[in-house]
Design an enzyme around this catalytic site. Sequence first.
Site, PDB file in Angstrom:
ATOM      1  N   CYS A 257      -3.634   2.705  -5.355  1.00 18.06           N
ATOM      2  CA  CYS A 257      -2.933   2.220  -4.311  1.00 18.06           C
ATOM      3  C   CYS A 257      -2.222   1.171  -4.636  1.00 18.06           C
ATOM      4  O   CYS A 257      -2.947   0.512  -5.081  1.00 18.06           O
ATOM      5  CB  CYS A 257      -3.642   2.103  -2.957  1.00 18.06           C
TER       6      CYS A 257
ATOM      7  N   TYR B  83      -1.880  -1.410   9.092  1.00 16.60           N
ATOM      8  CA  TYR B  83      -0.769  -2.238   8.489  1.00 16.60           C
ATOM      9  C   TYR B  83       0.259  -2.945   9.444  1.00 16.60           C
ATOM     10  O   TYR B  83       0.273  -2.528  10.480  1.00 16.60           O
ATOM     11  CB  TYR B  83       0.113  -1.100   7.612  1.00 16.60           C
TER      12      TYR B  83
ATOM     13  N   HIS C  74       0.861  -1.219   0.132  1.00 11.97           N
ATOM     14  CA  HIS C  74       0.239  -0.007   0.033  1.00 11.97           C
ATOM     15  C   HIS C  74       0.808   1.105  -0.018  1.00 11.97           C
ATOM     16  O   HIS C  74       2.114   1.307   0.173  1.00 11.97           O
ATOM     17  CB  HIS C  74      -0.751   0.099   1.356  1.00 11.97           C
TER      18      HIS C  74
ATOM     19  N   HIS D  59      -2.459  -2.953  -3.738  1.00  8.33           N
ATOM     20  CA  HIS D  59      -3.767  -3.057  -3.012  1.00  8.33           C
ATOM     21  C   HIS D  59      -4.705  -3.013  -4.283  1.00  8.33           C
ATOM     22  O   HIS D  59      -5.544  -3.728  -4.292  1.00  8.33           O
ATOM     23  CB  HIS D  59      -3.738  -1.788  -2.311  1.00  8.33           C
TER      24      HIS D  59
ATOM     25  N   LYS E 100      -9.279   2.036  -6.455  1.00  6.95           N
ATOM     26  CA  LYS E 100      -8.026   2.617  -5.733  1.00  6.95           C
ATOM     27  C   LYS E 100      -6.649   2.777  -6.534  1.00  6.95           C
ATOM     28  O   LYS E 100      -6.311   1.839  -7.260  1.00  6.95           O
ATOM     29  CB  LYS E 100      -7.701   2.281  -4.247  1.00  6.95           C
TER      30      LYS E 100
HETATM   31 ZN   LIG Z   1      -3.960   0.726  -0.077  1.00 10.89          ZN
END
Ligand SMILES: [Zn+2]
Length: 164
Positions: A152, A54, A25, A130, A150
């Site tokens: 990410c 995380y 991420h 991600h 996303k």
């Molecule tokens: Zn992420």
Amino acid sequence: MNLATATHPTSTLKDRDSTDLIVVHCSATKASADIGVRDITQWHIQRGFDTVGYHFVIRRNGELENGRPEHTMGAHVRGHNANSIGICLAGGVDANNKPENNFTPEQFATLQALLSKLKARYPQARILGHRDLSPDKNGDGKITPNEFIKACPSFDVAQWLKNL
Ligand SMILES: [Zn+2]
């Protein structure tokens, strides 16, 4: 007062069932923001998590910081927290908050070292970004950019691994 909830915040964390995925991420912060696990912990507690979501955070200078304990379930990716480890790199957006691969060589070096350590510990685990866990809307077996929910972590993890 319930004493069980008054202890260390990580005491409420559950152990993870398995480790099938290692998910990379980014914090979606600017390159100039020198943030780390303490900042992210605050943000995640504000969002209602027990602690940082995380397991690892890599600062702009490449310093590796521990998030929640490695054996516990994370809070970083919908639908996959029970079987994955989450690593977050500080950075990932430009001055206009648009996705940007602005990670430092020190961060990539730390990520590489961490991943090889984790790979040795969890040989079956797949490493991915991600965004690669977005739903495959057209069912072609590939998660393409138009399907990303996303951006990410703002770079192509598979391509980066290939080039190492
Ligand atoms: Zn992420």
